[in-house]
Enzyme design. Structure first.
Site, mmCIF file in Angstrom:
data_model
loop_
_atom_site.group_PDB
_atom_site.id
_atom_site.type_symbol
_atom_site.label_atom_id
_atom_site.label_comp_id
_atom_site.label_asym_id
_atom_site.label_seq_id
_atom_site.Cartn_x
_atom_site.Cartn_y
_atom_site.Cartn_z
ATOM 1 N N LYS A 1 0.839 -1.205 0.000
ATOM 2 C CA LYS A 1 0.000 0.000 0.000
ATOM 3 C C LYS A 1 0.870 1.249 0.000
ATOM 4 O O LYS A 1 0.615 2.212 -0.720
ATOM 5 C CB LYS A 1 -0.940 -0.013 1.218
ATOM 6 N N GLN B 1 -4.916 -1.445 9.590
ATOM 7 C CA GLN B 1 -4.711 -2.771 9.003
ATOM 8 C C GLN B 1 -5.174 -3.852 9.973
ATOM 9 O O GLN B 1 -4.745 -3.894 11.124
ATOM 10 C CB GLN B 1 -3.211 -2.945 8.665
ATOM 11 N N ASP C 1 -11.296 2.669 3.613
ATOM 12 C CA ASP C 1 -11.662 1.267 3.398
ATOM 13 C C ASP C 1 -13.169 1.122 3.163
ATOM 14 O O ASP C 1 -13.634 0.053 2.768
ATOM 15 C CB ASP C 1 -11.284 0.424 4.632
#
Ligand code: NAP
Length: 284
Positions: free
Chosen positions: A53, A97, A120
């Site tokens: 990422k 995460q 997200d």
């Protein structure tokens, strides 16, 4: 006859378009776009995902900040850090995460991310907006699948879409996006009776199960579009999807490979969502 959906190629093309839009944003607003990536502990897979990422951020010109906390960080301290990022005007997107260490309540941590910075697309506000057809930040993987369908001019309206899997991060938002695009949608899961029969009805079949080569040729209608979200290891340790690609491919009009299909689109959509979050915040 089938056509391969080239997720890798589309992801590369989209990243260069996103980079251009980010350059324009920087010129217009005179500021960087910032993504904060938060992780706790030493989960090996998470470390690889986070590294990828951060690399993608570098490619498109997003300023990434990586916060890696020790496994035993108290929940209250992690919460303090996330709240500080929520209040920081230089941070446009926050990504926590998962998984977090077991002593930390992940839902409580995710709730600290304001919806406008929830790149997200997991927050109740963004999910609610998706369900009511309003503009929202959409979970990266299903959002990437929709981009693929659009790019290949695959008709969705009026088609019968079958989504196998009902997770909050893939199956459910995928079903909602297809419904919003006027498909007739069936969602299957581990309690579905006659899964084969349901799948055989699919014009568009999305597999998000997490079981190697689970969707076999006898479950696929001739001419179907098959999207394979799965990322598994086969008996030889080789990366493979939820679809038995070699035996299914010839029945499909379109099919995504694994690797090189949905996977590369997911991180690209994170870049897309971070840009979207930055733009939306300036509009407020
Ligand atoms: P998940 O949370 O484990 O959900 C799996 C879903 O599959 C559940 O809804 C489950 O049903 C259903 N399922 C399991 N066994 C089944 C069976 N025998 N018949 C029918 N349905 C069954 O997984 P996920 O997070 O959605 O991920 C799914 C797959 O996509 C995994 O391989 C994951 O690695 C991959 N993935 C890939 C990307 C990417 O970027 N390519 C991103 C995210 C995930 P129940 O709800 O009834 O248990």
């Amino acid at each position: 006859m089938h056509a391969l959906i080239d997720g890798k190629g589309l992801a590369a093309q989209m990243r260069s378009e996103i980079k251009q839009r980010i350059d324009e944003y920087k010129l217009k607003y005179g500021r960087e776009i910032g993504l904060a990536v938060v992780m706790a502990g030493n989960n090996a897979a998470s470390q690889v995902y986070v590294r990828n990422k951060i690399k993608a951020c570098g490619e498109v010109g997003i300023k990434s900040q990586n916060y890696c906390y020790p496994e035993d960080i108290p929940q209250s301290e992690l919460a303090k850090h996330i709240k500080a990022l929520a209040d920081d005007d230089n941070v446009d997107g926050i990504l926590v995460q998962l998984p977090l260490p077991p002593h930390i309540n992940a839902d409580e941590m995710l709730r600290l991310i304001p919806a406008q910075k929830d790149v997200d697309g997991f927050s109740a506000e963004n999910v609610g907006k998706l369900c009511t057809g309003k503009e929202s930040i959409v979970a990266c993987t299903p959002n990437g699948v929709m981009e693929m369908l659009r790019h290949y001019n695959i008709e969705i309206s009026g088609k019968h879409a079958v989504v196998v899997g009902r997770s909050n991060i893939v199956g459910k938002p995928m079903a909602m996006l297809l419904l919003n695009a006027n498909a007739t949608v069936t969602v299957c899961h581990s309690r579905t009776k006659n899964l084969r029969g349901e799948c055989l009805n699919a014009d568009i079949l999305v597999a998000a199960i997490g079981k190697a080569k689970f969707i076999t040729a006898d479950m696929v209608k001739q001419g179907a579009v098959v999207i394979d979200v799965g990322m598994n290891r086969d008996e030889n340790g080789k990366l493979c999807g939820d679809v038995d690609f070699e035996n299914v491919r010839d029945k499909c009009s379109y099919i995504t490979p694994v690797p090189g299909g949905v996977g590369p689109m997911t991180i690209t959509m994170l870049m897309h969502n971070t840009l979207q979050a930055a733009v939306l915040r300036r509009k407020l």
